[in-house]
Design a protein around this motif. Structure first.
Motif, mmCIF file in Angstrom:
data_model
loop_
_atom_site.group_PDB
_atom_site.id
_atom_site.type_symbol
_atom_site.label_atom_id
_atom_site.label_comp_id
_atom_site.label_asym_id
_atom_site.label_seq_id
_atom_site.Cartn_x
_atom_site.Cartn_y
_atom_site.Cartn_z
ATOM 1 N N GLY A 107 6.413 8.612 13.134
ATOM 2 C CA GLY A 107 5.916 8.439 14.497
ATOM 3 C C GLY A 107 4.396 8.367 14.577
ATOM 4 O O GLY A 107 3.821 8.370 15.668
ATOM 5 N N ALA A 108 3.720 8.296 13.448
ATOM 6 C CA ALA A 108 2.255 8.214 13.444
ATOM 7 C C ALA A 108 1.792 6.832 13.923
ATOM 8 O O ALA A 108 2.388 5.814 13.562
ATOM 9 N N ILE A 109 0.729 6.837 14.734
ATOM 10 C CA ILE A 109 0.150 5.571 15.218
ATOM 11 C C ILE A 109 -0.932 5.101 14.263
ATOM 12 O O ILE A 109 -1.799 5.888 13.872
ATOM 13 N N ALA A 110 -0.885 3.812 13.913
ATOM 14 C CA ALA A 110 -1.956 3.232 13.099
ATOM 15 C C ALA A 110 -3.128 2.838 13.986
ATOM 16 O O ALA A 110 -2.947 2.534 15.167
ATOM 17 N N ASP A 111 -4.308 2.823 13.425
ATOM 18 C CA ASP A 111 -5.507 2.435 14.189
ATOM 19 C C ASP A 111 -5.587 0.913 14.221
ATOM 20 O O ASP A 111 -6.215 0.280 13.373
ATOM 21 N N MET A 112 -4.931 0.342 15.227
ATOM 22 C CA MET A 112 -4.792 -1.104 15.323
ATOM 23 C C MET A 112 -6.145 -1.817 15.343
ATOM 24 O O MET A 112 -6.328 -2.843 14.672
ATOM 25 N N ALA A 113 -7.098 -1.287 16.108
ATOM 26 C CA ALA A 113 -8.382 -1.979 16.267
ATOM 27 C C ALA A 113 -9.167 -1.974 14.966
ATOM 28 O O ALA A 113 -9.662 -3.020 14.517
ATOM 29 N N ILE A 135 0.851 -1.200 0.000
ATOM 30 C CA ILE A 135 0.000 0.000 0.000
ATOM 31 C C ILE A 135 0.885 1.247 0.000
ATOM 32 O O ILE A 135 1.857 1.322 0.744
ATOM 33 N N ALA A 136 0.549 2.221 -0.829
ATOM 34 C CA ALA A 136 1.257 3.504 -0.809
ATOM 35 C C ALA A 136 0.721 4.324 0.358
ATOM 36 O O ALA A 136 -0.464 4.640 0.422
ATOM 37 N N THR A 137 1.616 4.607 1.302
ATOM 38 C CA THR A 137 1.202 5.341 2.496
ATOM 39 C C THR A 137 1.856 6.721 2.491
ATOM 40 O O THR A 137 2.998 6.862 2.069
ATOM 41 N N ASP A 138 1.127 7.709 2.951
ATOM 42 C CA ASP A 138 1.699 9.043 3.141
ATOM 43 C C ASP A 138 2.726 8.932 4.268
ATOM 44 O O ASP A 138 2.379 8.664 5.424
ATOM 45 N N LEU A 139 4.004 9.110 3.931
ATOM 46 C CA LEU A 139 5.070 8.813 4.892
ATOM 47 C C LEU A 139 5.088 9.785 6.072
ATOM 48 O O LEU A 139 5.786 9.559 7.055
ATOM 49 N N ASP A 140 4.338 10.873 5.987
ATOM 50 C CA ASP A 140 4.255 11.785 7.125
ATOM 51 C C ASP A 140 2.986 11.567 7.953
ATOM 52 O O ASP A 140 2.953 11.909 9.137
ATOM 53 N N ARG A 141 1.966 11.007 7.321
ATOM 54 C CA ARG A 141 0.681 10.859 8.020
ATOM 55 C C ARG A 141 0.483 9.446 8.550
ATOM 56 O O ARG A 141 -0.372 9.215 9.399
ATOM 57 N N GLY A 142 1.188 8.488 8.040
ATOM 58 C CA GLY A 142 1.020 7.118 8.505
ATOM 59 C C GLY A 142 -0.102 6.409 7.781
ATOM 60 O O GLY A 142 -0.777 6.978 6.911
ATOM 61 N N VAL A 143 -0.299 5.174 8.184
ATOM 62 C CA VAL A 143 -1.181 4.259 7.453
ATOM 63 C C VAL A 143 -2.655 4.693 7.560
ATOM 64 O O VAL A 143 -3.142 5.073 8.614
#
Lengths: 419, 419
Positions: free
Chosen positions: A183-189, A149-157
């Protein structure tokens, strides 16, 4: 906080910090160093030195082979400490073993075996290099597709993009919980639930989250995870990693490296490999006793401080650093990319600058130690157990002054080896 | 030597021992302990404590992340030390990495990939359990046949049987150089040549030979090998293992765990895995710095003593122990199974006794520490760097006396955990 951010503000924040005394648990060899790289290599706890000496003097030298009577349980006991205090997991779901990379390989391969017929692995281009390489290797060996997946490297997944990428042919989704760059957190849940809805298994890399942010493995229903112990867990350089396997999955998964430490009734040394029921089946060879001991010591300090207090301080530290970066560094060419929303912010703050490589070198010589990441990023790691607000103030003052004075231009632009 | 083997003979042998002074390099916490288990866990060198403290105090605590500038080369440098002083290999053919089991998996898998179309792996039932399990796992995953040669567990591997078992459909032959049970040495050169004649690759497990006997990897044309560092190399409990890949094969082999420490230009963190040319491509994750440092210290002591002197003393020690066992222990129910021929004898002497388990327990309480192996074997490890002939005399005197007095019968017959 006044616009000019006087040092007195930092002093006030330190005075009110309930974790302030935990700083005394760590070694500060050079008090002038402002160390903002605890997200790459955590500082040495004082008690780790003593713990290692107990292993070397009392156990290895003193008890000799008989020490295996207790060493044999060390990896599992340390895993239980991690499950109890660092990540949200049950006893018997975590064990310390091997490196993060080897653990990722074992669990990813086990997951692929558990979803026969499915031909796709999914990750994103913001995942840490070793994760992407390991998955590339597995995809190549099995003739599977690795969908990146192409992710915005500043905003995170972005959960929406993940939901799009994971389909009914997906065996495994593997992502990092906290991006090593932004340092962005992904929404694990949310991401885990979406992937489960398609029947895929989910493997989270916790390297940049364990010890820095809450890790809701149990409540998010996560299947598998791996994590690093030499960053926020302060286990020492190259300390052994940990892995997590959800209890209900353990007996149905079989990892590919059938080593004797995963064997039922190991010392019967029977003819045929038959893995033990619990999380120990994900072990392989003889565990590195000194290394695991150092991990245990680091985790004990986390346990004493408590992840709730650690996260609260972490948020205050990143908010404070973010404010200083915006006030002091953006006017001199930096861009702050750390997510503004607290719930999306991990333990480090990331800034861009076209001269990031030269600035990182100049910072080290100015005794404020950052972490450079290609091509133009500087990460400022703010380990809550030992970083003071005054350190952030002092460190960013030095950065502001050296860049304002153009001192970084004295350094070569050619990039060398940076760990 | 007189029939009754007086202690004065042992004292004479110790007085003439050119390696006698190396004993001072090791810690002896309890001088009453006769430790005959250096083939399972080698004793702690005094200098290892200092080397570990230098890493913890000066490097981790002091240099912090900057220490990676030299840590990054540690695994390769230590590998080169092993290549130069422990096994017969060239610089750049050995690296310290992971556990023996993980290394065996990586190299065996790489070998199978290099022999596509061939459907058979060959080992023997005297190979160490983790080796057999790892190979079982690889065979199962790839739908291959694992052919297991029946070996006389007291005499060790028979080249004629291996030549019979390896055929034109064999991708890989994997054996132990020194049997973990009998201590018998396999004929590495003859066996390797036979397997090569059939087009198979050969992987030797050196766990019980590295640091005890000469390991002719280069002159025997060996392709691949793995070895343990916590036995005769005295690297400490669970210390990281080493692996060997013949220079000419390195670029043609690709191991299955594509970690970032095997990546060319690692810190560019590029998109696609492309392994580096040298032996570093067989690394995976971040190396355990404290563990590798301890290995280096152990290897340095071997290098100072020299493998030639170590082997000479080892042969004298096993010959002496063999004589005492035959004179004192065979009359009270033991059978000595160590090969009588010097060129077939490794670093430990193995005896059988129907009550081996009880005797091993009683020996520990009598402070003579052996190694028990299921079902009826006791191994007496005679590490040349720190074992005196007087220790052998004292240890075997205690064994003789306790069995003669029936003191072992006070112990339970039920077998517990033995490492």
């Amino acid at each position: 906080m006044a616009i000019d951010h006087p040092l007195s503000d930092a002093a006030d924040l330190d005075a009110a910090d309930p974790l302030a005394s935990h700083r005394d648990r760590f070694v500060f060899a050079d008090p002038e160093v402002v160390y903002l790289d605890g997200n790459s290599l955590g500082r040495a706890p004082k008690s780790t030195r003593e713990a290692i000496l107990r292993v070397v003097d009392d156990e290895w030298s003193g008890e000799l082979i008989a020490a295996w009577d207790h060493w044999i349980d060390l990896s599992r006991e340390t895993g239980d400490l991690i499950a109890g205090h660092v990540v949200e997991a049950h006893p018997g779901e975590v064990i310390v073993s091997d490196s993060t990379s080897v653990n990722l390989y074992k669990l990813a391969a086990a997951a692929l075996d558990a979803r026969p017929g499915r031909k796709v692995l999914v990750t994103d281009d913001d995942n840490f290099p070793t994760d992407r390489y390991i998955l590339q290797g597995l995809a190549a060996a099995r003739g599977m597709e690795l969908r990146t997946i192409a992710t915005d490297l500043d905003r995170g997944v972005d959960p929406a993009r993940v939901a799009e990428a994971v389909d009914d042919d997906t065996a495994l989704l593997c992502l990092s919980h906290v991006s090593y760059r932004s340092g962005a957190i992904a929404d694990m849940a949310a991401i885990t639930a979406d992937a489960h809805a398609k029947g895929a298994l989910v493997l989270w890399d916790l390297c940049h989250s364990a010890g820095a942010v809450p890790v809701p493995l149990a409540s998010a229903g996560v299947d598998l995870a791996v994590g690093c112990t030499y960053k926020y867990l302060n286990g020492g350089p190259g300390a052994p990693a940990f892995l997590y396997v959800r209890r209900e999955l353990q007996t149905s998964l079989r990892q590919p490296i059938w080593g004797w430490f995963g064997q039922r009734d190991q010392f019967a040394m029977g003819e045929t490999y038959e893995p033990v029921d619990g999380v120990e089946r994900f072990q392989v060879g003889t565990p590195p006793v000194i290394g695991v001991t150092a991990v245990r010591e680091g985790v004990r300090i986390i346990a004493e401080a408590g992840m709730k207090a650690i996260r609260e301080k972490s948020l205050r530290l990143t908010e404070y650093a973010d404010a200083l970066c915006r006030a002091w560094l953006e006017p001199i060419g930096f861009t702050v990319v750390t997510p503004a929303e607290a719930e999306r912010r991990g333990g480090h703050v990331t800034v861009h600058h076209p001269e990031a490589w030269r600035i990182a070198q100049a910072m080290r010589d100015a005794k404020v130690v950052p972490d450079y990441r290609s091509p133009d990023r500087i990460r400022l790691g703010l380990a809550p157990l030992y970083t003071r607000f005054a350190d952030v103030h002092e460190g960013l003052t030095r950065v502001r002054d050296l860049v304002t004075a153009g001192r970084h231009l004295e350094y070569g632009a050619e990039r060398g080896r940076v760990t």
